[in-house]
Design an enzyme around this catalytic site. Structure first.
Site, PDB file in Angstrom:
ATOM      1  N   ASP A 115       0.846  -1.189   0.000  1.00 34.57           N
ATOM      2  CA  ASP A 115       0.000   0.000   0.000  1.00 34.57           C
ATOM      3  C   ASP A 115       0.886   1.245   0.000  1.00 34.57           C
ATOM      4  O   ASP A 115       1.875   1.323   0.738  1.00 34.57           O
ATOM      5  CB  ASP A 115      -0.890  -0.029   1.250  1.00 34.57           C
ATOM      6  CG  ASP A 115      -1.820   1.153   1.331  1.00 34.57           C
ATOM      7  OD1 ASP A 115      -2.682   1.283   0.451  1.00 34.57           O
ATOM      8  OD2 ASP A 115      -1.678   1.956   2.282  1.00 34.57           O
ATOM      9  N   GLU A 131       1.704  -0.205  -4.945  1.00 35.05           N
ATOM     10  CA  GLU A 131       0.760   0.847  -5.309  1.00 35.05           C
ATOM     11  C   GLU A 131       1.621   2.090  -5.556  1.00 35.05           C
ATOM     12  O   GLU A 131       2.179   2.646  -4.608  1.00 35.05           O
ATOM     13  CB  GLU A 131      -0.237   1.081  -4.181  1.00 35.05           C
ATOM     14  CG  GLU A 131      -1.311   2.089  -4.539  1.00 35.05           C
ATOM     15  CD  GLU A 131      -2.282   2.320  -3.394  1.00 35.05           C
ATOM     16  OE1 GLU A 131      -3.499   2.391  -3.655  1.00 35.05           O
ATOM     17  OE2 GLU A 131      -1.833   2.433  -2.238  1.00 35.05           O
TER      18      GLU A 131
END
Length: 709
Positions: free
Chosen positions: A351, A387
């Site tokens: 993330d 990401e």
């Protein structure tokens, strides 16, 4: 368990490994803090409600505080208290009244109960976070549990699916099974439900090779959400990087998670964890003191230089983990290796990966974090996905992750959405996306699999909502529609939200099939959002992070509805074709430079007249049609003759009317494999010179060619 007789003091123990490590005779405790003056180990009775002993860790070696407790075995419940300066202006927030969770806790017991005592400062005082709060927080805190070695995995082997063969299914442990009435109630929403044979068979039917689980690290239920009657559903608010979320374990045992992974592996399905090392649940300077802040705030977090009371917030979540500090980087690396070895996790999705690569000068693909992971003999062999953005300076870095990392490709997501929502002038962009986004990833010997191709993920509209809503509907989140993306590139095709109009429903179904086909027939690594295979809706909510209810849970009744079954069967057909034709999984970028047969290059782009696209032709007629031809060695199955070529022609029509496509030279005998307008299509009679492609649909044609003939 009952506590054994306890000694008066701890033995010196060892500074490595960090965490609580039992050896059969006792347990060694080691915790990092560069700025503490004293660290205390607090022991609790098994329920965690009452502290029964407190010891000072007797030694500090290289900024690691450590001690050994004889007779302390698995199951012991503990926490820490750290003494040191309370000087927020210099970044120090020590407060021994606050019980702290071990950053290396492998299992936690008890739920956090929100109380003002969890805050290191007087929350109702006049000096905000500058006034020391002396209330004891232990009663409100979860505690760590001493955990022994992992189960022997025996001869269990990971699937080790090659990147080019990978198809990812993004899912949430709780949301997958809360709506499953065929699973025992206490197992719904847990790892136990992942082992259900029907679920595993469903994944296999879809051709899924990897399930990517949204955060499973223990996470916090944020106070502001609970006060609104909502919950942190997604889990991007990590409390413990080594411990699974307790609510995901129906038995409370770590073996339940291991059993789920073993069952999935046995079915040929890899397990990828979505991990959140960029920030923690402690928030900004007004957040609670739960672990890292109380142990060594100035080391664990990036603070504003010259004004260390405040946190650098490149994550949008209040704080940023300081991976430039070697001990903090060590913690992240130890966590990753723990999951990869003790649980046989096959890969990780990072993330806000840009945050992890930030050094003092900004994002750096050669940062300490990336270098550490890439050289690690265990982690470098895992599937690694980043990401590629955060909200910090220069926070959008798509295509800039180092080799070894794949990336979520939002340019693919938006390009596909914009083409099929009939936005003009998107033909050139779609061509780049479907050919693996070489304009972005074809550098440093990276491969098309570096592009994670998707049209929907947990963050945004589901596939069904993309074709049902022109704007977000997030009122249930309680943020006055301020949350969630505004640029969704979606279309409702005539009515906002649910409708019974058969024409609109048919159009929506057709566009969903076209988008799924685009994902599966593109070069790169396809990813499917759980439930999109049968048209799951979130009622137009494109930021359902706080909706731990039917909005977010998978509606398996949709899977049994006629249209849901039809869409599932269609996706399974797409996956079957992708497996059958190696050219759809080409491990290298195609550039149209290799001529495989007279007039036939490895890749070519054409308009509906069969003319190769050049210059201004890319933008003609609104750019709503496109033909992509790819050729390569045939997949070796059965008696395929040596040297035979597979040739695939993908015809895409985003017009609102049928279009006749003239098929490009050289002339070959084509067969239709897929017609997304019709749904399932078996191989049909030959197609020679031209074919009609219905409105808002894709047709895939195949031919075989022997270049020797």
């Amino acid at each position: 368990m009952t506590l054994p007789p306890l000694p008066d003091r701890l033995e010196a123990g060892r500074p490595y490994p960090l965490g609580a490590v039992p050896n059969g005779l006792g347990t060694n405790f080691a915790v990092f803090s560069a700025n503490a003056e004293k660290v205390e180990l607090c022991l609790f009775e098994p329920s965690g409600r009452r502290e029964v002993a407190r010891f000072t860790l007797p030694e500090c070696t290289d900024e690691v505080w450590h001690g050994y407790l004889p007779g302390a075995f698995e199951g012991l419940v503990y926490g820490y208290r750290a003494h040191g300066p309370f000087d927020p202006a210099r970044g120090h927030r020590f407060n021994p009244a606050k019980l702290l969770l071990d950053p290396y806790a492998r299992q936690i017991t008890g739920a956090l109960r929100w109380s003002d005592a969890l805050f290191g400062y007087r929350i109702h005082g006049g000096r905000a976070d500058l006034s020391l709060d002396r209330r004891d927080s232990a009663a409100a805190m979860p505690k760590a549990v001493v955990v022994g070695e992992a189960t022997d995995w025996g001869d269990e082997r990971a699937p080790n699916v090659p990147w080019e063969d990978t198809v990812i299914y993004e899912a949430h442990v709780r949301g997958l099974s809360m709506g499953r009435t065929d699973i025992r109630a206490h197992e719904r929403g847990t790892f136990a439900a992942l082992t259900h044979p029907r679920f595993i068979e469903h994944l296999q039917r879809l051709g899924i090779t990897a399930i990517e689980l949204m955060p499973v690290h223990a996470f916090l239920q944020d106070r502001f959400l609970l006060e609104r009657g909502l919950r942190n559903y997604w889990g991007y608010s990590t409390l413990a990087f080594f411990a699974p979320e307790p609510s995901f374990l129906s038995t409370g045992s770590l073996h339940e998670m291991r059993a789920a992974i073993r069952r999935l592996h046995a079915a040929g399905i890899e397990v990828i964890l979505d991990v959140v090392y960029n920030h923690t649940c402690e928030g900004n300077e007004l957040g609670p003191t739960l672990s890292f802040r109380g142990l060594d705030n100035a080391s664990y977090y990036r603070l504003v230089p010259g004004d260390e009371r405040y946190y650098i917030n490149d994550t949008g979540c209040g704080n940023t983990v300081n991976l430039s500090h070697p001990r903090v980087l060590q913690m992240v690396m130890d966590s990753l290796r723990y999951w990869a070895t003790a649980f046989r996790i096959d890969g990780f999705r990072f993330d806000l990966g840009v945050t992890l690569g930030r050094e003092g000068t900004g994002f750096d693909p050669g940062s300490g974090f990336f270098d550490a992971v890439r050289q690690d003999p265990i982690l470098a062999r895992c599937k690694l996905i980043a990401e590629p953005w955060d909200i910090g300076p220069d926070g959008y870095q798509l295509g800039c992750m180092p080799p070894g990392f794949a990336e979520w490709n939002d340019a693919f997501r938006d390009g596909v959405r914009r083409f099929w929502s009939r936005e003009p002038g998107r033909r050139g962009d779609l061509a780049a996306r479907v050919s693996g986004s070489g304009d972005t990833f074809d550098r440093r010997f990276r491969k098309p699999s570096a592009s994670i191709n998707y049209v929907a993920s947990h963050d945004g509209f589901t596939l069904a909502d993309l074709v049902s809503y022109a704007r977000k509907h997030n009122a249930a989140n309680g943020e006055d529609q301020r949350d969630g993306h505004d640029a969704n590139h979606s279309a409702n095709w005539g009515v906002e939200g649910p409708t019974v109009d058969p024409a609109i429903l048919e159009t929506r179904a057709r566009v969903m099939r076209a988008m799924l086909a685009t994902v599966m027939f593109a070069q790169g690594t396809p990813m499917l959002l759980a439930g999109d295979e049968f048209g799951r809706s979130q009622k137009g909510n494109n930021n359902a992070y706080c909706q731990d209810n039917e909005v977010s849970w998978i509606d398996w009744e949709r899977a049994r509805a006629p249209d849901g079954r039809a869409l599932t069967a269609f996706f399974a057909r797409l996956a079957e074709i992708r497996r059958r034709f190696a050219i759809l999984r080409a491990p290298h970028f195609l550039h149209g430079l290799a001529e495989l047969a007279p007039g036939l290059r490895d890749i070519g782009w054409f308009d509906e007249t069969g003319a190769e696209l050049h210059g201004d032709a890319w933008h003609a007629d609104g750019g709503h049609t496109l033909a992509l031809r790819r050729a390569g060695p045939a997949t070796v199955v059965g008696d395929v003759p040596p040297g035979r070529l597979d040739v695939l022609l993908l015809l895409m029509n985003a017009q609102d009317r049928p279009v006749v496509f003239r098929l490009p030279a050289p002339a070959v005998t084509w067969r239709t494999l897929v017609d997304s307008a019709a749904g399932l299509v078996s191989e049909q009679r030959p197609v020679e010179d031209e074919t009609l492609v219905s409105a808002l649909s894709i047709r895939l044609l195949a031919a075989h060619l022997d270049p020797q003939s």
